[in-house]
Design an enzyme around this catalytic site. Sequence first.
Site, PDB file in Angstrom:
ATOM      1  N   HIS A 102       7.631 -26.911   1.249  1.00 36.56           N
ATOM      2  CA  HIS A 102       6.996 -28.155   0.539  1.00 36.56           C
ATOM      3  C   HIS A 102       5.718 -27.585  -0.264  1.00 36.56           C
ATOM      4  O   HIS A 102       4.882 -28.263  -0.816  1.00 36.56           O
ATOM      5  CB  HIS A 102       6.506 -28.990   1.424  1.00 36.56           C
ATOM      6  N   LYS A 132     -13.283   1.894  -2.117  1.00 37.43           N
ATOM      7  CA  LYS A 132     -14.166   2.352  -0.938  1.00 37.43           C
ATOM      8  C   LYS A 132     -15.256   3.175  -1.673  1.00 37.43           C
ATOM      9  O   LYS A 132     -16.674   3.044  -1.235  1.00 37.43           O
ATOM     10  CB  LYS A 132     -13.586   3.162  -0.155  1.00 37.43           C
ATOM     11  N   GLU A 162       0.921  -1.276   0.011  1.00 41.38           N
ATOM     12  CA  GLU A 162       0.071  -0.144  -0.043  1.00 41.38           C
ATOM     13  C   GLU A 162       0.846   1.130   0.054  1.00 41.38           C
ATOM     14  O   GLU A 162       0.419   2.389  -0.671  1.00 41.38           O
ATOM     15  CB  GLU A 162      -0.989  -0.143   1.277  1.00 41.38           C
TER      16      GLU A 162
HETATM   17  O1  PA5 Z   1      -3.318   1.752   5.710  1.00 44.30           O
HETATM   18  C1  PA5 Z   1      -4.201   2.094   5.468  1.00 44.30           C
HETATM   19  O2  PA5 Z   1      -4.645   3.346   5.579  1.00 44.30           O
HETATM   20  C2  PA5 Z   1      -5.484   1.220   5.245  1.00 44.30           C
HETATM   21  O3  PA5 Z   1      -5.333  -0.055   5.152  1.00 44.30           O
HETATM   22  C3  PA5 Z   1      -6.603   1.378   6.548  1.00 44.30           C
HETATM   23  O4  PA5 Z   1      -6.073   0.955   7.386  1.00 44.30           O
HETATM   24  C4  PA5 Z   1      -7.899   0.451   6.152  1.00 44.30           C
HETATM   25  O5  PA5 Z   1      -8.408   1.082   4.787  1.00 44.30           O
HETATM   26  C5  PA5 Z   1      -8.935   0.970   7.128  1.00 44.30           C
HETATM   27  O6  PA5 Z   1      -9.178   2.320   7.196  1.00 44.30           O
HETATM   28  P1  PA5 Z   1      -9.896   2.805   8.752  1.00 44.30           P
HETATM   29  O7  PA5 Z   1      -8.798   2.663   9.705  1.00 44.30           O
HETATM   30  O8  PA5 Z   1     -10.010   4.352   8.412  1.00 44.30           O
HETATM   31  O9  PA5 Z   1     -10.788   2.269   9.015  1.00 44.30           O
END
Ligand code: PA5
Length: 462
Positions: free
Chosen positions: A318, A432, A289
């Site tokens: 394995h 989202k 990410e």
């Molecule tokens: O790393 C990130 O920003 C995302 O993976 C968020 O943690 C994830 O989308 C969840 O978001 P939130 O904590 O706002 O619910």
Amino acid sequence: MHPIRFDYTNVMSPAVGVHGLGEKELLSLAEPSARALAAVLARRTKDLRWLDLPYQDALRREILDYAASVRGRFENVCVLGIGGSALGNTALHSALDDPYHDLAPKAGRPRLFVLDNIDPEWMASFLANVDPAKTVFNVVSKSGTTAETMSQFLILRAELVRRLGEKGHRENLVITTDESKGVLREIVRRDGYRSFCVPDGVGGRFSVLSEVGLVSAALVGIDIEALHAGAAAMDQRCRTSKLLENPALLHAALQYGLHTWRGLSMSVTFAYSHRLRNVADWYAQLLAESLGKKLSRAGQTVHRGPTPIRAVGVTDQHSQVQLYAEGPFDKWFTLLAVEEPTAEVTIPRAYPDLEAVAYLGGRTLGQLFHAEREGTRIALTEAGRPNAQFVLQRIDAHAVGQLIYLLELSVAVMGEHYDVDAFDQPGVEAGKIAAYALMGRAGYEQRRAEIEARTRGPKRIL
Ligand code: PA5
């Protein structure tokens, strides 16, 4: 307090030949690495506040006080969250609690469930098997709006109200969200739930050492002080801008160099530790990410980013190692190794006349595990596959704190090398928004119309 060792011998060309890095190549990243580190550290007191989390003594005290105030009241802790609001919680739990903790929790140390999916079969099964009245739910969402987490919250809140009443259910909820933004904060204000704030400058995937990861950790009795102490020790160790003395800089430089110059676009984190398997999972999100981006920081289309892969030793020997040793030259490997297991099991002697099992008798599983790990390193190296390893003397909160901080800093530095914004996630936001539109959320009508127009027309389904 043992410092983590970083062994990168087998990344260099004398060990793995043309797919490895030469000394001069690596050193050509010394200056860029120093600049990258300075750029990241300069943001410590600005928008990268996660760098300073290990020093937040008041935060730790507040969390520990809360955990003490509810100790003995609940059989279970359940985190409702997803992505950066769940993966770190799972990683800490698997690394620092007994692997069978949830089967037979010790007194004062509740079970921990992390519901990071909304598959209805999972939720229905959870509701059928876990008594919400004996559970404290830690709802974690930095944005306070994520549909998955909010829907879980609504389901469990209704269940708690049904069982415990409007007033009584409040004790079973503790919310971790932004200080002011998001509907979850508004709900906290209205209903007076106990809450913790995710500070500004602490993005989801860099938040495990904040309230996001620490509340559930403290509730199940993980030593969050040692976790922070380990992270602080790593922070101090990584202040040097000398490439060959700074494990985070070195790890980032190897990742970038092997990808850019050798085309090794896949980064395999190979956890030779059952307990660290979910640290590899957590790291996969951190890498993917943070670096998987369409645009450079100047706004050019670049489509950058390494692909994370997680594997577990010896299990995946394995399963995956055939590909790793003989498949395309597109991967490099980081093993997570542990020198001293916290427990040992001896293999009994038996069948002395059957050599294929006799040689195992009297040895320990730890010796076999170590031999298998070394065997994999040797096989990868001889096949010309660059591989490094982080070696933890043993798994404890201090060591895990070190490892987490090292990897977070390394990825932040990689963002500078790859020239992408390591701290946003526009690709996740797009999904989202599409989900909001499909669920009929007000304000997203235009997006819904666009999606419907796009999906009209002939389908190709067999
Ligand atoms: O790393 C990130 O920003 C995302 O993976 C968020 O943690 C994830 O989308 C969840 O978001 P939130 O904590 O706002 O619910």
